[in-house]
Design an enzyme around this catalytic site. Structure first.
Site, PDB file in Angstrom:
ATOM      1  N   ILE A 107       0.827  -1.201   0.000  1.00  0.00           N
ATOM      2  CA  ILE A 107       0.000   0.000   0.000  1.00  0.00           C
ATOM      3  C   ILE A 107       0.864   1.254   0.000  1.00  0.00           C
ATOM      4  O   ILE A 107       0.523   2.267  -0.620  1.00  0.00           O
ATOM      5  CB  ILE A 107      -0.979  -0.001   1.198  1.00  0.00           C
ATOM      6  CG1 ILE A 107      -2.003   1.124   1.069  1.00  0.00           C
ATOM      7  CG2 ILE A 107      -0.234   0.109   2.508  1.00  0.00           C
ATOM      8  CD1 ILE A 107      -2.958   0.966  -0.072  1.00  0.00           C
ATOM      9  N   SER A 134      11.672   0.726   7.525  1.00  0.00           N
ATOM     10  CA  SER A 134      11.107  -0.565   7.172  1.00  0.00           C
ATOM     11  C   SER A 134      12.149  -1.645   7.398  1.00  0.00           C
ATOM     12  O   SER A 134      13.354  -1.394   7.286  1.00  0.00           O
ATOM     13  CB  SER A 134      10.655  -0.572   5.704  1.00  0.00           C
ATOM     14  OG  SER A 134      10.154  -1.838   5.325  1.00  0.00           O
ATOM     15  N   ARG A 135      11.680  -2.861   7.710  1.00  0.00           N
ATOM     16  CA  ARG A 135      12.613  -3.977   7.847  1.00  0.00           C
ATOM     17  C   ARG A 135      13.175  -4.410   6.504  1.00  0.00           C
ATOM     18  O   ARG A 135      14.308  -4.890   6.420  1.00  0.00           O
ATOM     19  CB  ARG A 135      11.907  -5.159   8.513  1.00  0.00           C
ATOM     20  CG  ARG A 135      11.585  -4.966   9.976  1.00  0.00           C
ATOM     21  CD  ARG A 135      10.867  -6.169  10.557  1.00  0.00           C
ATOM     22  NE  ARG A 135       9.571  -6.384   9.899  1.00  0.00           N
ATOM     23  CZ  ARG A 135       8.770  -7.414  10.150  1.00  0.00           C
ATOM     24  NH1 ARG A 135       9.142  -8.344  11.012  1.00  0.00           N
ATOM     25  NH2 ARG A 135       7.609  -7.533   9.538  1.00  0.00           N
ATOM     26  N   LYS A 183      -5.527   3.497   7.660  1.00  0.00           N
ATOM     27  CA  LYS A 183      -6.699   2.855   8.276  1.00  0.00           C
ATOM     28  C   LYS A 183      -6.434   1.372   8.537  1.00  0.00           C
ATOM     29  O   LYS A 183      -5.680   0.744   7.791  1.00  0.00           O
ATOM     30  CB  LYS A 183      -7.939   3.049   7.380  1.00  0.00           C
ATOM     31  CG  LYS A 183      -7.875   2.330   6.016  1.00  0.00           C
ATOM     32  CD  LYS A 183      -8.321   0.889   6.107  1.00  0.00           C
ATOM     33  CE  LYS A 183      -8.136   0.154   4.820  1.00  0.00           C
ATOM     34  NZ  LYS A 183      -8.411  -1.292   4.937  1.00  0.00           N
ATOM     35  N   ASP A 227     -11.048  -5.661   7.217  1.00  0.00           N
ATOM     36  CA  ASP A 227      -9.991  -4.790   6.693  1.00  0.00           C
ATOM     37  C   ASP A 227     -10.506  -4.034   5.470  1.00  0.00           C
ATOM     38  O   ASP A 227     -10.399  -2.804   5.418  1.00  0.00           O
ATOM     39  CB  ASP A 227      -8.738  -5.606   6.364  1.00  0.00           C
ATOM     40  CG  ASP A 227      -7.639  -4.751   5.755  1.00  0.00           C
ATOM     41  OD1 ASP A 227      -6.919  -4.081   6.518  1.00  0.00           O
ATOM     42  OD2 ASP A 227      -7.515  -4.744   4.513  1.00  0.00           O
TER      43      ASP A 227
END
Length: 307
Positions: A11, A33-34, A87, A165
């Site tokens: 996303i 971020s990983r 969200k 979701d």
């Protein structure tokens, strides 16, 4: 304004990055971020390190799954940063209220985003319904989880919401367009035998003037996705399709064009406005309906789900 994007997944790459990069309000100055990165943007693996080393970045946008999001948001607020939440804004209503209180105490902006509210025809649908007597409203939100969340087990874990979701997107539109609020009265939730969150749901709602309001969610749709809200009123029928991008009233398609197109460009424009005026927008009404569904819903066990 300098902004950092936290959580570089699908996303973020598909929506957040282009919205930021094409906006006159923002400069994407760091990612955390990983695994994921954005070409040409400084990348961090540790959020605390980014906060410490980049005091010039006053805004962070969190694209993490809902369960770990609270700790990141709280750390950012304590560091005096403005926070934008993908969200749903958190895993629970309580932690969302806690974040709002923290933001108020630290005098920073906090934005619980609902991207589907920014779909092209949502405001037009809201305006049309404003003076109508609603008789019946039906939500049909059906898609294939394997297409939209391939291999992402977190969506079926506790706190991942399962079919809610995407369903919360429909609820974000519902709570925006109805002139009077509704509340959930019953639900049937279909849980795969090997998962912690539902894969389908049917919900019913109380309308203050007696209209019939219902929602059907399905995450195993074999065909094209269906994201539709149909409202029957005393003055005609409105159909909002494609997640809010197409509006038909009594068979006539609304051809109006907005100045700013795209859900995420609108979200980032609104975040810029919130930061500039020191505002907070934490509308939790879509999430409240989901919480009610888990409270009232009858659990039905269905066959196991495998990717």
């Amino acid at each position: 304004m300098e902004i950092a994007l936290i959580g570089i997944g699908k996303i973020a790459i598909d929506q957040h990055v282009p919205a930021i990069q094409n906006s006159p309000d923002w400069n994407l100055s760091a990612t955390v971020s990983r695994h994921g990165t954005v070409a040409g943007v400084p990348a961090f693996h540790d959020f605390a390190q980014m906060l410490e080393e980049r005091p010039d970045i006053r805004v962070v946008s969190l694209c993490l799954p809902p369960v770990p999001r609270f700790d990141y948001a709280a750390a950012a607020i304590r560091a005096g940063r403005h926070v934008m939440l993908e969200k749903p804004p958190g895993a629970t209503l309580s932690e969302c209220h806690a974040l709002k209180a923290m933001a108020q105490a630290h005098r920073v902006s906090l934005y619980a985003t609902w991207h589907s509210r920014q779909a092209d025809k949502v405001l037009a649908a809201k305006a049309w319904l404003a003076e109508k007597a609603l008789q019946k409203l039906t939500i049909n939100w059906r898609e294939d989880v394997r297409q939209w969340h391939p291999g992402q087990d977190w969506v079926f874990e506790a706190g991942g919401l399962g079919v809610f979701d995407p369903g919360i997107n429909a609820l974000s539109i519902l709570t925006e367009i109805l002139p009077e609020p509704v509340h959930l009265t019953g639900a049937q939730l279909h849980f795969p035998a090997n998962r912690e969150a539902p894969i389908a749901a049917e919900c019913s709602f109380h309308h203050p003037r007696g209209a019939e309001v219902s929602m059907n969610l399905d995450w195993l749709e074999p065909g094209a996705p269906t994201w539709t809200i149909q409202a029957e009123t005393d003055q005609g029928i409105m159909i909002l399709e494609n997640g809010g991008d197409k509006l038909t009233i009594d068979g006539e398609i609304d051809e109006s064009v907005s100045d700013l197109t795209g859900e995420y460009p609108r979200l980032y424009a609104q975040m810029a406005s919130l930061v500039q005026r020191g505002g907070i927008d934490m509308d939790l009404s879509p999430m409240r309906h989901v919480a009610d569904a888990f409270t009232l819903g009858k659990r039905i066990t269905v066959e196991p789900f495998e990717w």
